[in-house]
Design a protein around this motif. Structure first.
Motif, mmCIF file in Angstrom:
data_model
loop_
_atom_site.group_PDB
_atom_site.id
_atom_site.type_symbol
_atom_site.label_atom_id
_atom_site.label_comp_id
_atom_site.label_asym_id
_atom_site.label_seq_id
_atom_site.Cartn_x
_atom_site.Cartn_y
_atom_site.Cartn_z
ATOM 1 N N SER A 18 0.725 -0.735 -0.118
ATOM 2 C CA SER A 18 -0.214 0.261 0.119
ATOM 3 C C SER A 18 0.686 1.339 0.134
ATOM 4 O O SER A 18 0.238 1.801 0.140
ATOM 5 C CB SER A 18 -1.383 0.069 0.940
ATOM 6 O OG SER A 18 0.079 -0.006 2.623
ATOM 7 N N ASP A 19 1.901 0.812 -0.126
ATOM 8 C CA ASP A 19 3.185 2.327 -0.331
ATOM 9 C C ASP A 19 2.669 4.123 -1.491
ATOM 10 O O ASP A 19 2.379 4.937 -0.515
ATOM 11 C CB ASP A 19 4.624 2.010 -0.780
ATOM 12 C CG ASP A 19 5.061 1.106 0.266
ATOM 13 O OD1 ASP A 19 4.693 0.813 1.333
ATOM 14 O OD2 ASP A 19 6.112 0.521 0.061
ATOM 15 N N ARG A 20 1.913 3.065 -2.203
ATOM 16 C CA ARG A 20 1.507 4.624 -3.290
ATOM 17 C C ARG A 20 0.330 5.485 -2.514
ATOM 18 O O ARG A 20 0.426 6.199 -2.271
ATOM 19 C CB ARG A 20 1.087 3.572 -4.284
ATOM 20 C CG ARG A 20 0.984 5.267 -5.394
ATOM 21 C CD ARG A 20 -0.404 4.283 -6.384
ATOM 22 N NE ARG A 20 1.103 3.100 -7.866
ATOM 23 C CZ ARG A 20 1.850 4.262 -7.938
ATOM 24 N NH1 ARG A 20 2.231 5.356 -9.038
ATOM 25 N NH2 ARG A 20 2.424 3.472 -9.097
ATOM 26 N N ILE A 21 -0.590 4.584 -2.255
ATOM 27 C CA ILE A 21 -1.091 4.617 -1.258
ATOM 28 C C ILE A 21 -0.693 5.815 0.128
ATOM 29 O O ILE A 21 -2.099 6.991 0.403
ATOM 30 C CB ILE A 21 -2.826 3.804 -1.062
ATOM 31 C CG1 ILE A 21 -3.384 3.310 -2.322
ATOM 32 C CG2 ILE A 21 -3.624 4.414 0.115
ATOM 33 C CD1 ILE A 21 -4.571 1.942 -1.668
ATOM 34 N N ASP A 22 -0.514 4.877 0.943
ATOM 35 C CA ASP A 22 0.161 5.800 1.905
ATOM 36 C C ASP A 22 0.754 7.236 1.467
ATOM 37 O O ASP A 22 1.307 7.859 2.627
ATOM 38 C CB ASP A 22 0.748 4.600 2.861
ATOM 39 C CG ASP A 22 0.373 3.474 3.342
ATOM 40 O OD1 ASP A 22 -0.892 3.445 3.439
ATOM 41 O OD2 ASP A 22 1.385 3.032 3.609
ATOM 42 N N ARG A 23 1.393 7.318 0.709
ATOM 43 C CA ARG A 23 2.312 8.137 0.149
ATOM 44 C C ARG A 23 0.970 9.418 -0.290
ATOM 45 O O ARG A 23 1.358 10.696 -0.219
ATOM 46 C CB ARG A 23 3.795 8.225 -0.982
ATOM 47 C CG ARG A 23 4.656 7.473 -0.324
ATOM 48 C CD ARG A 23 6.107 7.713 -1.686
ATOM 49 N NE ARG A 23 5.403 6.867 -2.781
ATOM 50 C CZ ARG A 23 5.484 5.569 -3.695
ATOM 51 N NH1 ARG A 23 6.053 4.847 -1.675
ATOM 52 N NH2 ARG A 23 4.858 5.392 -4.589
#
Length: 328
Positions: free
Chosen positions: A4-9
């Motif tokens: 979920s890195d993209r969403i978290d960023r």
């Protein structure tokens, strides 16, 4: 494995932007200038409670906009250069406008559900108070854009310029800082034209001629060497967008130049630049028909209007700029 890195960023990018907005709203960066101050002294100057203010100050320090040492806060390098309103490189003048745009962005799903703009802006129907308030929000950013444009265009042969749909007309203020002898005209809808002279006078530009008109219907009554359309084409439906460029060409002398600018431009694949792609969503909430048109559409309309040597560039704030010279 997908994470979920993209969403978290994406989510993490929102609070720092809102902290920046709060700092601009309060005038923190301008108040600090080149000095250092404690939360107590800054709170007294800004008339806000120091303990509560310190939360924002530390948040701004955490993202590098402020520096803090021994309880003393000062502007970081970027804040000093771009967020202090006393500097000619100031870029924070649009903070009131950004509040409007970001507020509208929160309504995208609602606009889609209702099939209408949930935060409608209609300049043709705006009353005097609404027109004045919105024009004042645009005024500081207009000066900054005018300065940017003056660096892009050779003004030495320009005797007369018209700003079409330029709100308060302050683009002309920035544009003429180094060449005040250029004759300047603002063409605007009647409701906006009525409030523009007072705002221009505050900027020392009471020599600007303010002309009532609708560029989608007819050109200016005069002829000029340079025509500017900043954030105009993008708020119109396609037929009126085309008409605005055709009529702008009729405002020019033979060989005159046009400068069409705004964030509302996308590449032909509609995937970039990000400013245009996401402003296209904002338009859903603000306008019945406005949209980020493609480069191909702009080029086709400009070519039809008789412009040659058409090229697109990008200003430092992400604004797309189309320029062309009228055949003749």
């Amino acid at each position: 494995m997908v994470d979920s890195d993209r969403i978290d960023r994406l989510i993490a990018a929102v609070p720092p932007a809102l902290a920046l907005q709060a700092g601009l709203d309060l005038g923190i960066f301008t108040r600090l200038g080149g000095d250092a101050a404690t939360a107590d002294s800054l709170g007294a100057a800004l008339k806000v409670e120091p303990d509560r203010l310190s939360r924002l100050l530390y948040a701004l320090a955490s993202i590098g906009l402020l520096e803090v040492k021994d309880g003393q806060f000062r502007n970081g390098a970027e804040a000093s250069a771009f967020l202090d309103a006393s500097k000619p490189t100031y870029r924070g003048g649009d903070h009131a406008l950004l509040r409007e745009l970001w507020g509208a962005d929160l309504l995208t799903a609602e606009s889609l559900r209702q099939n209408r703009p949930a935060a409608l802006h209609d300049f043709s129907e705006a009353g005097p108070e609404a027109a004045a308030a919105f024009s004042r929000m645009l005024a500081p950013g207009g000066v900054i854009f005018g300065r940017h444009l003056a660096r892009e265009i050779d003004l030495s042969a320009i005797g007369s310029v018209i700003d079409i749909g330029g709100g308060p007309g302050t683009i002309l203020v920035g544009l003429r800082e180094q060449r005040p002898q250029i004759a300047a005209t603002l063409m605007e809808l009647p409701t906006v034209a009525a409030v523009a002279p007072a705002i221009l006078a505050e900027y020392g530009a009471d020599d600007v001629v303010v002309e009532e008109g609708d560029i989608t219907v007819a050109p200016s009554i005069g002829r000029h060497d340079l025509a500017i359309l900043k954030a105009v084409v993008q708020v119109l439906p396609p037929d009126q967008a085309r008409s605005s460029i055709l009529n702008a060409a009729r405002c020019l002398t033979p060989g005159g130049e046009i400068a069409i600018a705004g964030w509302g431009v996308v590449d032909d694949d509609r995937l970039g630049p990000s400013e245009g792609v996401f402003l296209n969503l904002t338009f859903l909430n603000l306008y019945r028909h406005g949209e980020s048109y493609t480069e191909g559409q702009y080029r086709a309309w400009m070519t039809e209007a008789g412009f040659r040597d058409i090229f697109r560039s990008r200003l430092t704030d992400g604004t797309a700029l189309f320029r062309g010279r009228l055949t003749g």
